[in-house]
Design an enzyme around this catalytic site. Structure first.
Site, PDB file in Angstrom:
ATOM      1  N   LYS A   1      87.161  34.889  62.560  1.00 28.37           N
ATOM      2  CA  LYS A   1      88.446  35.139  61.896  1.00 28.37           C
ATOM      3  C   LYS A   1      88.566  34.376  60.581  1.00 28.37           C
ATOM      4  O   LYS A   1      88.956  34.951  59.577  1.00 28.37           O
ATOM      5  CB  LYS A   1      89.621  34.759  62.810  1.00 28.37           C
ATOM      6  CG  LYS A   1      89.764  35.610  64.041  1.00 28.37           C
ATOM      7  CD  LYS A   1      90.960  35.199  64.871  1.00 28.37           C
ATOM      8  CE  LYS A   1      90.947  33.758  65.315  1.00 28.37           C
ATOM      9  NZ  LYS A   1      89.921  33.402  66.280  1.00 28.37           N
TER      10      LYS A   1
ATOM     11  N   ARG B   1     100.010  33.550  68.085  1.00 23.71           N
ATOM     12  CA  ARG B   1      99.127  33.326  69.226  1.00 23.71           C
ATOM     13  C   ARG B   1      99.768  33.779  70.531  1.00 23.71           C
ATOM     14  O   ARG B   1      99.104  33.826  71.554  1.00 23.71           O
ATOM     15  CB  ARG B   1      98.779  31.836  69.352  1.00 23.71           C
ATOM     16  CG  ARG B   1      97.827  31.377  68.278  1.00 23.71           C
ATOM     17  CD  ARG B   1      97.396  29.945  68.536  1.00 23.71           C
ATOM     18  NE  ARG B   1      96.675  29.429  67.395  1.00 23.71           N
ATOM     19  CZ  ARG B   1      95.367  29.247  67.374  1.00 23.71           C
ATOM     20  NH1 ARG B   1      94.645  29.531  68.422  1.00 23.71           N
ATOM     21  NH2 ARG B   1      94.783  28.777  66.297  1.00 23.71           N
TER      22      ARG B   1
ATOM     23  N   ARG C   1      75.842  27.874  66.304  1.00 19.88           N
ATOM     24  CA  ARG C   1      76.520  27.258  65.159  1.00 19.88           C
ATOM     25  C   ARG C   1      76.434  25.737  65.259  1.00 19.88           C
ATOM     26  O   ARG C   1      76.182  25.052  64.261  1.00 19.88           O
ATOM     27  CB  ARG C   1      77.986  27.728  65.119  1.00 19.88           C
ATOM     28  CG  ARG C   1      78.805  27.118  64.007  1.00 19.88           C
ATOM     29  CD  ARG C   1      80.162  27.764  63.883  1.00 19.88           C
ATOM     30  NE  ARG C   1      81.057  27.442  64.989  1.00 19.88           N
ATOM     31  CZ  ARG C   1      82.257  27.995  65.151  1.00 19.88           C
ATOM     32  NH1 ARG C   1      82.700  28.900  64.306  1.00 19.88           N
ATOM     33  NH2 ARG C   1      83.018  27.643  66.154  1.00 19.88           N
TER      34      ARG C   1
ATOM     35  N   ARG D   1      81.547  20.727  65.150  1.00 16.96           N
ATOM     36  CA  ARG D   1      82.922  20.837  65.604  1.00 16.96           C
ATOM     37  C   ARG D   1      83.028  20.333  67.031  1.00 16.96           C
ATOM     38  O   ARG D   1      82.191  20.639  67.872  1.00 16.96           O
ATOM     39  CB  ARG D   1      83.389  22.299  65.546  1.00 16.96           C
ATOM     40  CG  ARG D   1      83.624  22.790  64.147  1.00 16.96           C
ATOM     41  CD  ARG D   1      83.981  24.234  64.119  1.00 16.96           C
ATOM     42  NE  ARG D   1      85.040  24.574  65.064  1.00 16.96           N
ATOM     43  CZ  ARG D   1      85.867  25.592  64.916  1.00 16.96           C
ATOM     44  NH1 ARG D   1      85.771  26.375  63.884  1.00 16.96           N
ATOM     45  NH2 ARG D   1      86.787  25.831  65.825  1.00 16.96           N
TER      46      ARG D   1
ATOM     47  N   ARG E   1      89.084  27.278  75.768  1.00 18.76           N
ATOM     48  CA  ARG E   1      89.674  28.049  74.669  1.00 18.76           C
ATOM     49  C   ARG E   1      89.751  29.536  75.016  1.00 18.76           C
ATOM     50  O   ARG E   1      90.727  30.208  74.704  1.00 18.76           O
ATOM     51  CB  ARG E   1      88.862  27.838  73.385  1.00 18.76           C
ATOM     52  CG  ARG E   1      88.989  26.423  72.838  1.00 18.76           C
ATOM     53  CD  ARG E   1      87.971  26.126  71.761  1.00 18.76           C
ATOM     54  NE  ARG E   1      88.196  26.910  70.571  1.00 18.76           N
ATOM     55  CZ  ARG E   1      87.262  27.177  69.666  1.00 18.76           C
ATOM     56  NH1 ARG E   1      86.030  26.738  69.843  1.00 18.76           N
ATOM     57  NH2 ARG E   1      87.538  27.882  68.598  1.00 18.76           N
TER      58      ARG E   1
END
Length: 193
Positions: free
Chosen positions: A13, A88, A127, A139, A150
């Site tokens: 996104k 959200r 990633r 991250r 998540r």
């Protein structure tokens, strides 16, 4: 052009929102960035959000909505915006719709990045490996355990937005697992359709 970009964590996104914003010459608005900016600026909303975030709690809907409404009311968003990470929840979506209606506006489209969860997990873990190999920071949520949390949260709170926006006739879905440039082109095609 007023756009909402939906998709699970790691779907791309942020990457696609930046590309679309540049292409359409409208601001890309990430709620995380908005909250951090409001906190740094010391606005009333920012002070409240900072206090909540420092406790590790989620910022409540009314504060999120107020943050977004304040930002999309600025002159640079008068020709449109891309919301990345908002809404959200259904409650946030209804509040956004209500605000836009008071301004005699509505969303032009909601773009959903569709991804397979197993492929998504591989993408996120890759990633993290690439970041580590290149000496970049990894991250904190780029791991299997955090992704599970998540994704569960996404399925419970955010995924119902797809039906909400489908029922309004503004939802357009794009395969988010294709190469970045192809996804970007598909999103532009969906906007134009």
């Amino acid at each position: 052009m007023r756009i909402v970009l939906l998709g699970p964590p790691g779907a791309g996104k942020g990457t696609q929102a930046v590309r679309l914003a540049q292409r359409l010459a409208i601001p890309q608005l990430s709620t995380g960035d908005l909250l951090r900016a409001a906190a740094a600026a010391g606005t009333e909303i920012g002070r409240k959000a900072k206090e909540i975030m420092q406790r590790g709690d989620l910022v409540p809907d009314e504060l999120m909505v107020a943050t977004v409404v304040e930002r999309i009311s600025r002159p640079d968003a008068s020709n449109g915006f891309i919301l990345d990470g908002f809404p959200r929840t259904i409650a946030q979506a209804v509040a956004l719709d209500d605000f836009l209606a008071t301004e005699a506006l509505e969303l032009d489209c909601v773009l959903e990045l569709k991804v397979d969860e197993e492929v998504l997990a591989d993408r996120i873990l890759n990633r993290a490996r690439e970041a580590k190999a290149n000496g970049h920071a990894i991250r904190g949520d780029d791991n299997q355990e955090a992704l599970k949390v998540r994704m569960d949260l996404y399925r419970r709170q955010t995924e119902p937005l797809t039906e909400y926006y489908r029922s309004k006739g503004v939802l357009k879905s794009v395969d988010g697992l294709r190469p970045i440039n192809i996804v970007a082109a598909s999103l532009l095609e969906a906007i134009d359709a």
